[in-house]
Design an enzyme around this catalytic site. Structure first.
Site, PDB file in Angstrom:
ATOM      1  N   GLU A   7      55.484  65.624   9.174  1.00 18.47           N
ATOM      2  CA  GLU A   7      54.598  66.200  10.278  1.00 18.47           C
ATOM      3  C   GLU A   7      55.621  66.897  11.075  1.00 18.47           C
ATOM      4  O   GLU A   7      55.306  68.112  11.598  1.00 18.47           O
ATOM      5  CB  GLU A   7      53.912  65.348  11.214  1.00 18.47           C
ATOM      6  CG  GLU A   7      53.125  65.950  12.348  1.00 18.47           C
ATOM      7  CD  GLU A   7      51.986  65.139  12.785  1.00 18.47           C
ATOM      8  OE1 GLU A   7      51.801  65.325  14.143  1.00 18.47           O
ATOM      9  OE2 GLU A   7      51.435  64.374  12.001  1.00 18.47           O
ATOM     10  N   LYS A   8      56.896  66.696  11.383  1.00 23.44           N
ATOM     11  CA  LYS A   8      57.800  67.354  12.222  1.00 23.44           C
ATOM     12  C   LYS A   8      59.135  67.214  11.679  1.00 23.44           C
ATOM     13  O   LYS A   8      59.435  66.363  10.942  1.00 23.44           O
ATOM     14  CB  LYS A   8      57.676  67.028  13.484  1.00 23.44           C
ATOM     15  CG  LYS A   8      57.682  65.626  13.816  1.00 23.44           C
ATOM     16  CD  LYS A   8      57.547  65.036  15.550  1.00 23.44           C
ATOM     17  CE  LYS A   8      56.365  64.989  15.730  1.00 23.44           C
ATOM     18  NZ  LYS A   8      55.429  63.942  15.100  1.00 23.44           N
ATOM     19  N   ASP A 103      52.253  62.180  10.562  1.00 18.37           N
ATOM     20  CA  ASP A 103      51.821  60.857  11.550  1.00 18.37           C
ATOM     21  C   ASP A 103      50.853  60.183  11.125  1.00 18.37           C
ATOM     22  O   ASP A 103      49.527  60.667  10.604  1.00 18.37           O
ATOM     23  CB  ASP A 103      51.560  61.257  12.955  1.00 18.37           C
ATOM     24  CG  ASP A 103      52.983  61.863  13.558  1.00 18.37           C
ATOM     25  OD1 ASP A 103      53.975  61.838  12.906  1.00 18.37           O
ATOM     26  OD2 ASP A 103      53.055  62.379  14.703  1.00 18.37           O
ATOM     27  N   ASP A 105      47.767  59.126  11.991  1.00 15.85           N
ATOM     28  CA  ASP A 105      46.381  59.170  12.700  1.00 15.85           C
ATOM     29  C   ASP A 105      45.681  60.127  12.062  1.00 15.85           C
ATOM     30  O   ASP A 105      45.998  60.761  11.233  1.00 15.85           O
ATOM     31  CB  ASP A 105      46.951  59.357  14.371  1.00 15.85           C
ATOM     32  CG  ASP A 105      47.605  60.552  14.502  1.00 15.85           C
ATOM     33  OD1 ASP A 105      47.910  61.534  13.658  1.00 15.85           O
ATOM     34  OD2 ASP A 105      48.341  60.692  15.588  1.00 15.85           O
ATOM     35  N   TYR A 328      56.708  54.436  16.893  1.00 17.17           N
ATOM     36  CA  TYR A 328      55.722  55.613  16.933  1.00 17.17           C
ATOM     37  C   TYR A 328      54.788  55.691  18.454  1.00 17.17           C
ATOM     38  O   TYR A 328      54.386  54.776  18.824  1.00 17.17           O
ATOM     39  CB  TYR A 328      54.485  55.802  15.836  1.00 17.17           C
ATOM     40  CG  TYR A 328      53.732  56.779  16.101  1.00 17.17           C
ATOM     41  CD1 TYR A 328      54.047  58.056  15.827  1.00 17.17           C
ATOM     42  CD2 TYR A 328      52.300  56.473  16.042  1.00 17.17           C
ATOM     43  CE1 TYR A 328      52.936  59.256  15.552  1.00 17.17           C
ATOM     44  CE2 TYR A 328      51.262  57.712  15.943  1.00 17.17           C
ATOM     45  CZ  TYR A 328      51.677  58.900  15.957  1.00 17.17           C
ATOM     46  OH  TYR A 328      50.796  59.726  16.020  1.00 17.17           O
ATOM     47  N   ARG A 330      52.245  57.950  19.646  1.00 16.71           N
ATOM     48  CA  ARG A 330      50.916  58.208  19.991  1.00 16.71           C
ATOM     49  C   ARG A 330      50.090  57.240  19.561  1.00 16.71           C
ATOM     50  O   ARG A 330      49.069  57.573  18.613  1.00 16.71           O
ATOM     51  CB  ARG A 330      50.718  59.546  19.596  1.00 16.71           C
ATOM     52  CG  ARG A 330      51.689  60.654  20.352  1.00 16.71           C
ATOM     53  CD  ARG A 330      51.622  61.978  19.354  1.00 16.71           C
ATOM     54  NE  ARG A 330      52.381  62.939  19.923  1.00 16.71           N
ATOM     55  CZ  ARG A 330      51.880  64.055  20.686  1.00 16.71           C
ATOM     56  NH1 ARG A 330      50.786  63.971  20.808  1.00 16.71           N
ATOM     57  NH2 ARG A 330      52.904  64.782  20.992  1.00 16.71           N
TER      58      ARG A 330
END
Length: 643
Positions: A7-8, A103, A105, A328, A330
């Site tokens: 994701e990043k 991520d 989610d 993580y 979030r």
């Protein structure tokens, strides 16, 4: 070649470090060994196209254009990340196998899936794409995740749910923002009146709280205490319990509004005998609070340190990505997988090194204890935020990072402390026919509360438990009322919102809803917004100058009030979010379809637009926002904020 798409960049680097073989850095990717490449997105590489992409006429904001509903949805590359999209396009073509490492989610699932769809990856390659779920950037945790790849097809409903939310929010935000802004211009207001499914009900909370405070009229009310003495000369106080005969003199909360009535009770009991009618003694215990989710961490950090929700999120991202000291961040979960219990020794040793202030707490932890936090059935894609096994020189942390790390670590250490044990005592007394109650709470074993430090004051007895001890009495024991005491108090207005209480209201929004069905949905879905979006929503309202801070207090501006009071009530309440979330959750569980969610949207939008255009907002022209000079960073942000 196997291509891992993170994701990043920070997650990409962590994956590369965990893969075997030598590593060679490229521009936007890392080659690992002979057959693996790791690349990444930089958040969303794509965004929903602007209205004028569908029709150039939509560049002008006109009421006759509304509602704007795309027939064929389009995504467009973000200008700031177009280069990385080009890198991924080339690598995806070369790859034989794709691994989705967004991520864990809903948004993380969509973020990579939408790139795959946009680049028109062949069906066969999509069919065999795998999913890697990473909660912890430490080397061992990443290696374990890489060894547990699943089929990405299992997560298609999660991606579909996120896509439905994204498009519905676009429709809702674009159309109502344009309508309200056009109405605002007619009334002389030249700013943008942005409307959103979540941001507007949050603003509504603050507006209604401000108005309740302004319209509040204080009322005097009265309580009576009896100062009692036992035959042994021991003294304690008991509170008067008004009887049913007093109901005409009480408000809806049972407070006595008649001073004459309270004065009469004081006169009647002073110097009179009393008798104990009932006693009770209960030993109770309370387990340690669970480890943090992001919202619970933001609330505690706001209360203790005055951090805003966005500050906490930014600090967490640094602790997670740069320092690798926490898992993580979030996360909406407060539970941990069973397998994590075996890692407790290494995590606690890391806490000992990273946080000298917690070394005493580490020494007192009993790692044989297992709290209710370890529960596989309560863990979904991600688990609670806890420290990792990473050791680091604490001097590398800023003072704010250190405070937040210690907050997270202390909450984790509480899981290895025994319950707080206390004794609740109650004595019921009758004096001249009046009923009085004395209560006391006494700690027997502080357990995990030894770690609360300065926060312990909040756990001391309040109005209900005014005493820490009571004399040993039994039913029938005689007493003397030495004196009746009249307490005159004033009803208090609601308190203005702060960062902590506004976040708490967003996560516990069901408290503000009267419909039991809607309340249940909001309770089950954890409120307004998500763990990842709440901080941004609050900051957006400040950026739009709908909210303002006065010290720690948060208030609505004139523009914020005018917007809320001119909108259809349904848009200012959390009910619609509850209905959406219930449907989106059903999509993610394969219990509902994308079409069933999206198709009714057009009719609903037309209804809301009709209501908006029937009423002008009452906003003074002087309340228009202060125009700031646009920068490259803020210009892009303002486009997204309309949603």
């Amino acid at each position: 070649m196997i291509l891992y798409i993170a994701e990043k960049p920070s997650l990409g680097r962590a994956i590369a470090e965990a893969l075997p073989g030598s590593r060679q850095k490229g521009d936007g990717f890392i080659r690992c060994g002979s057959d693996a490449v790791v690349s990444w997105c930089i958040g969303h590489l794509l965004e929903q196209a602007e209205p004028d992409t569908y029709d150039a006429a939509f560049k002008q904001w006109r009421p006759e254009h509304l509602p704007i509903i795309p027939e064929q949805w389009q995504l467009q590359p973000k200008s700031s990340t177009r280069k990385q999209l080009t890198v991924l396009r080339k690598l995806i073509k070369e790859a034989d196998q794709l691994v989705h490492a967004g991520d864990p989610d809903r948004e993380g699932q969509l973020l990579v899936d939408e790139v795959i769809a946009y680049l028109k990856v062949p069906a066969d390659k999509r069919q065999h794409m795998q999913r890697c779920l990473i909660n912890d950037l430490n080397l061992d945790a990443v290696r374990r995740a890489l060894g547990r790849l699943q089929s990405n097809r299992d997560y298609i409903p999660l991606s579909t749910s996120a896509l439905a939310r994204s498009r519905a929010d676009w429709l809702y935000g674009i159309n109502l923002t344009r309508a309200c802004t056009l109405q605002g211009r007619k009334a002389g207001y030249q700013g943008v009146l942005s409307v959103g499914r979540v941001q507007t009900p949050v603003l509504g909370l603050v507006v209604r709280r401000d108005e309740a405070i302004e319209h509040f009229v204080a009322k005097a009310y009265y309580e009576v205490l009896a100062l009692l003495e036992t035959e042994k000369g021991e003294q304690f106080r008991a509170r008067w319990q008004p009887s049913e005969a007093c109901l005409p003199y009480q408000d809806e909360e049972g407070r006595v509004l008649s001073r004459a009535l309270a004065d009469n009770v004081v006169r009647r009991i002073t110097g009179q005998p009393g008798v104990v009618t009932e006693t009770s003694r209960q030993r109770k215990k309370q387990a340690a609070p669970l480890p943090y989710s992001l919202s619970s961490l933001q609330i505690d950090a706001a209360r203790r340190f005055g951090f805003s929700a966005q500050q906490v999120l930014d600090l967490c991202q640094g602790l997670y990505e740069r320092h690798k000291l926490i898992t993580y961040p979030r996360s909406d979960s407060r539970y941990l997988p069973q397998e994590h219990f075996a890692q407790a020794d290494m995590v606690v040793k890391a806490i000992h090194q990273v946080s000298p202030a917690l070394q005493g707490a580490v020494a007192g932890a009993d790692l044989r204890l297992r709290s209710k936090a370890w529960n596989d059935s309560k863990v979904d894609a991600h688990h609670a935020i806890i420290p990792t096994q990473k050791k680091l020189d604490p001097a590398r942390l800023s003072s704010q990072e250190q405070k937040l790390y210690e907050l997270i670590a202390r909450q984790y250490l509480m899981q290895f402390y025994p319950p707080w044990q206390y004794e609740d005592r109650r004595i019921d007394v009758e004096v001249t026919g009046g009923q009085f109650v004395a209560k006391a709470r006494q700690t027997v074993d502080p357990g995990w509360k030894v770690l609360t430090g300065s926060a312990a004051a909040s756990d001391e007895p309040g109005d209900e438990y005014e005493q820490s001890s009571l004399p040993d009495l039994k039913k029938g024991d005689a007493l003397t009322c030495l004196q009746g005491e009249l307490l005159e108090k004033q009803t208090q207005p609601p308190k203005p919102f702060t960062d902590a209480t506004l976040l708490s209201a967003m996560t516990g929004i069901s408290r503000y809803v009267s419909d039991p069905e809607v309340r249940k949905i909001l309770k089950d879905t954890d409120g307004l917004g998500t763990e990842a979006t709440r901080a941004g929503i609050i900051e957006l309202l400040f950026r739009r100058q709908f909210l303002i801070r006065q010290g720690k207090q948060i208030h609505a501006t004139q523009a914020g009030r005018g917007l809320i009071n001119s909108l259809p009530e349904a848009t200012t309440l959390p009910d619609m979010t509850a209905q959406w979330e219930a449907q989106l959750e059903a999509i993610s569980k394969r219990e509902a379809s994308y079409a069933a969610f999206m198709q009714p949207m057009e009719g609903y939008l037309r209804q809301l637009l009709g209501e908006v255009f029937s009423k002008l907002p009452q906003i003074p022209a002087s309340a228009a926002p202060v125009r700031r000079r646009a920068t490259k960073k803020t210009a892009g942000k303002s486009r997204r904020d309309r949603l």
